[in-house]
Each structure stands twice: as C-alpha cells, then as structure tokens.
Design a protein around this motif. Structure first.
Motif, PDB file in Angstrom:
ATOM      1  N   GLY A  42      48.363  32.113  48.290  1.00 53.92           N
ATOM      2  CA  GLY A  42      47.069  32.651  47.896  1.00 53.92           C
ATOM      3  C   GLY A  42      45.966  32.253  48.851  1.00 53.92           C
ATOM      4  O   GLY A  42      45.094  33.060  49.180  1.00 53.92           O
ATOM      5  N   ALA A  43      46.006  31.001  49.335  1.00 53.71           N
ATOM      6  CA  ALA A  43      44.995  30.539  50.283  1.00 53.71           C
ATOM      7  C   ALA A  43      45.153  31.228  51.635  1.00 53.71           C
ATOM      8  O   ALA A  43      44.171  31.652  52.254  1.00 53.71           O
ATOM      9  N   ALA A  44      46.417  31.355  52.099  1.00 50.71           N
ATOM     10  CA  ALA A  44      46.675  31.979  53.398  1.00 50.71           C
ATOM     11  C   ALA A  44      46.240  33.437  53.408  1.00 50.71           C
ATOM     12  O   ALA A  44      45.753  33.952  54.422  1.00 50.71           O
ATOM     13  N   GLU A  45      46.408  34.118  52.292  1.00 56.88           N
ATOM     14  CA  GLU A  45      46.003  35.520  52.208  1.00 56.88           C
ATOM     15  C   GLU A  45      44.520  35.653  51.873  1.00 56.88           C
ATOM     16  O   GLU A  45      43.868  36.627  52.265  1.00 56.88           O
ATOM     17  N   GLY A  46      43.976  34.674  51.128  1.00 57.74           N
ATOM     18  CA  GLY A  46      42.615  34.801  50.629  1.00 57.74           C
ATOM     19  C   GLY A  46      41.548  34.679  51.693  1.00 57.74           C
ATOM     20  O   GLY A  46      40.550  35.410  51.668  1.00 57.74           O
ATOM     21  N   ALA A  47      41.724  33.742  52.654  1.00 60.33           N
ATOM     22  CA  ALA A  47      40.708  33.547  53.681  1.00 60.33           C
ATOM     23  C   ALA A  47      40.480  34.807  54.522  1.00 60.33           C
ATOM     24  O   ALA A  47      39.334  35.246  54.674  1.00 60.33           O
ATOM     25  N   PRO A  48      41.532  35.440  55.056  1.00 63.35           N
ATOM     26  CA  PRO A  48      41.300  36.680  55.799  1.00 63.35           C
ATOM     27  C   PRO A  48      40.811  37.819  54.909  1.00 63.35           C
ATOM     28  O   PRO A  48      40.091  38.710  55.376  1.00 63.35           O
ATOM     29  N   PHE A  49      41.176  37.795  53.628  1.00 63.03           N
ATOM     30  CA  PHE A  49      40.682  38.808  52.697  1.00 63.03           C
ATOM     31  C   PHE A  49      39.160  38.730  52.604  1.00 63.03           C
ATOM     32  O   PHE A  49      38.460  39.748  52.676  1.00 63.03           O
ATOM     33  N   ILE A  50      38.637  37.516  52.479  1.00 66.21           N
ATOM     34  CA  ILE A  50      37.181  37.349  52.413  1.00 66.21           C
ATOM     35  C   ILE A  50      36.547  37.752  53.739  1.00 66.21           C
ATOM     36  O   ILE A  50      35.530  38.467  53.763  1.00 66.21           O
ATOM     37  N   GLU A  51      37.145  37.297  54.846  1.00 66.30           N
ATOM     38  CA  GLU A  51      36.585  37.619  56.160  1.00 66.30           C
ATOM     39  C   GLU A  51      36.481  39.127  56.358  1.00 66.30           C
ATOM     40  O   GLU A  51      35.497  39.629  56.917  1.00 66.30           O
ATOM     41  N   SER A  62      45.550  36.229  42.507  1.00 67.60           N
ATOM     42  CA  SER A  62      45.165  35.951  43.887  1.00 67.60           C
ATOM     43  C   SER A  62      44.364  37.124  44.442  1.00 67.60           C
ATOM     44  O   SER A  62      44.505  38.271  43.990  1.00 67.60           O
ATOM     45  N   LEU A  63      43.542  36.799  45.441  1.00 69.20           N
ATOM     46  CA  LEU A  63      42.661  37.829  46.000  1.00 69.20           C
ATOM     47  C   LEU A  63      43.457  39.040  46.494  1.00 69.20           C
ATOM     48  O   LEU A  63      44.433  38.892  47.236  1.00 69.20           O
ATOM     49  N   GLY A  64      43.037  40.208  46.066  1.00 70.63           N
ATOM     50  CA  GLY A  64      43.680  41.449  46.452  1.00 70.63           C
ATOM     51  C   GLY A  64      44.761  41.909  45.511  1.00 70.63           C
ATOM     52  O   GLY A  64      45.204  43.056  45.585  1.00 70.63           O
ATOM     53  N   ASP A  65      45.199  41.037  44.599  1.00 71.03           N
ATOM     54  CA  ASP A  65      46.266  41.397  43.670  1.00 71.03           C
ATOM     55  C   ASP A  65      45.727  41.878  42.327  1.00 71.03           C
ATOM     56  O   ASP A  65      46.498  42.353  41.486  1.00 71.03           O
ATOM     57  N   GLY A  66      44.434  41.735  42.108  1.00 72.86           N
ATOM     58  CA  GLY A  66      43.828  42.109  40.835  1.00 72.86           C
ATOM     59  C   GLY A  66      43.090  43.434  40.905  1.00 72.86           C
ATOM     60  O   GLY A  66      43.353  44.273  41.762  1.00 72.86           O
ATOM     61  N   GLN A  67      42.136  43.598  40.014  1.00 73.81           N
ATOM     62  CA  GLN A  67      41.442  44.879  39.848  1.00 73.81           C
ATOM     63  C   GLN A  67      39.988  44.861  40.308  1.00 73.81           C
ATOM     64  O   GLN A  67      39.308  45.887  40.249  1.00 73.81           O
ATOM     65  N   ILE A  68      39.501  43.734  40.781  1.00 70.75           N
ATOM     66  CA  ILE A  68      38.075  43.615  41.064  1.00 70.75           C
ATOM     67  C   ILE A  68      37.710  44.334  42.360  1.00 70.75           C
ATOM     68  O   ILE A  68      38.404  44.226  43.371  1.00 70.75           O
TER      69      ILE A  68
END
Length: 281
Positions: free
Chosen positions: A238-247, A200-206
C-alpha cells in the motif's frame, strides 16, 4: 522532514463518556487507569505540550481527535432529553478552549479529524463545536474523505463548505457497498465483511482527482499525507503504490488564465460601446 505531529489518542481522552472508560484507559499511562478525571487532566496537559513541540519543530498545523461525550447518543433512540446535545458541546468546548488558546500562543492550527466515534464526526457536529468555542480561529479540520464516504456524506461538497477551515489532508481511500443485509452501521461485522471498508489508495471509490482539484482551487497549501488502512492489502504494498498515486494527483496551480492569448484591451468607454450604451456623461 516532519510534516505534522499527532495527538489522536490524547485528544480522545480529553472527553470520554463513562461507557467507554474501560476501553480508553489503554490510551493512558497505567497509573491513570480507573481515574477518569486525572486521565482527562493528563490529556489536556499533553495537548498543551504538543502545541509547544509543534512550534519548536516549525510546524503550523497539528492533528488530533475531539473525544466524545455524546457518541453513545448519536442515534436518537432512546429519545434524547431536551438540551442534552447542547450541554455536551458546551462541556466539550470548556475542555478544549484552553487547549486552543495554547495552540494560538504557539501559532499552530489545531486540526480535528472528522471521524465516527468522535463528537466531531461530520460538518454539522463541527459547526456545533465551532459555535461553542466562539469560532476560534485555531479550530480547524483534518480532512480525510474516507470517513466521510463511509457516512455517505458528499465529501467534495464538504470542501466547498469548509475549505476555509481545512488545515490538514489525509489521503485515504474507502469503499461503500451496501446490500440487503447491512449498510452504514455494519452489523457488528469485521472490516472485511462490512459494506464500508477502508482500502489502499486507488482500490476504493473515492474521487481523488475531484478532491485535489477542489483543494487546489481553494488554495490549500498543506501536505497531502498518505494514510494507509486496508483490510485486504499489505501495508508495504500500500505504501509503495500510495506515494506515486499521490504524486500523480498533485496539481501545479495555473500561472495564468488558459485563454490569455485571446485577451483584448478594455476600457469603460469601450465596454459601454460593445454593450450598445451611450458614453457616460
């Protein structure tokens, strides 16, 4: 609002090596199972229809897979006969060229997701395809850094090389933790046990700050599309955390140079004077 349409499954069926026929039959209607030639023709027609659908929806880019004739031979053992790779890409181009023309008529870019399992799985293979279709202007890239990280590509330098061909962006995280037991190939292990895993966004290494900075630098004006795939975290979280992560990573391009306040007047004569050169005669 619809940001894009996708024909990943249909695109996969444009080119299927016989070794994968049985597995990929499930992507096609039941009446086409066991009929690879008819299945290919159906897939090509589906792509052409998708071009019209994208046009009618006012979309300018479309996501797909390239399919694969050569993937069973991605590792050069047994030794590949001379000309095998070239023949594979020539055939791939022959199948995709009329589809590219259909997308050109519709005014829509066809963006191939660079992805293991596809003949277009890295920059080098995309370049081969591009050459085979005579650098067709509608042949673009769907940039997803997760697939590049798991291959151990430099996903930032990829943007530097191919930014003019990047037409779509999927925001997906991943991690690669090799050990003495398995690495890039994964040892046939499940997703939880593999060294390379989608997260999920923010949990990896990218490095998404680096990615958004580079895409902004090169003027990318497409969507940043959240794609969730994680072997650990639930999709809803993952979706709830991912949208604000992108924003939080979106960048408003600078409207002026940061050092404009220190700007000075300039003229050819003054520039020569500053450099200690005589006036032009």
């Amino acid at each position: 609002m619809i940001s894009e349409l996708s024909t990943h499954l249909q695109g996969q069926l444009v080119a299927v090596h016989p070794a994968c026929d049985d597995l990929f039959d499930d992507f096609a209607p039941a009446e086409l199972h066991g009929k690879p030639q008819e299945r290919t023709e159906w897939a090509i027609e589906q792509l052409k229809l998708a071009a019209k659908a994208s046009q009618r929806l006012g979309l300018t880019a479309h996501a797909t897979f390239s399919g694969a004739l050569l993937w069973p031979f991605v590792y050069p053992w047994p030794q590949r006969p001379e000309g095998l790779v070239e023949e594979g890409f020539n055939e791939l181009a022959r199948r995709w060229r009329p589809i590219l023309e259909a997308f050109d008529e519709a005014g829509v870019d066809l963006c191939f997701e660079i992805h293991p399992g596809e003949d277009l799985h890295d920059g080098a293979s995309f370049e081969r395809f591009l050459a085979a279709v005579d650098n067709h202007p509608r042949a673009k890239i769907l940039y997803d850094p997760s697939h590049l990280l798991l291959q151990q590509l430099d996903y930032l330098e990829f943007i530097d090389r191919y930014h003019e061909r990047i037409g779509m962006f999927h925001v997906k995280d991943a991690e690669f933790n090799p050990n003495g037991r398995s690495g890039v190939y994964g040892g046939y292990q499940g997703w939880v046990e593999r060294p390379g895993r989608f997260r999920s966004l923010g949990d990896g290494q990218i490095d998404f700050s680096g990615i958004f900075s580079r895409l902004t630098q090169y003027g990318f004006d497409g969507w940043a599309v959240l794609e969730w795939e994680c072997c650990i975290k639930d999709a809803a979280q993952g979706a709830a955390e991912g949208a604000p992560f992108i924003e939080a990573h979106l960048i408003q391009p600078a409207g002026r140079a940061f050092d404009d306040f220190a700007g000075v007047t300039a003229s050819p004569s003054r520039n020569r004077r500053i450099l200690g050169l005589p006036p032009h005669r």
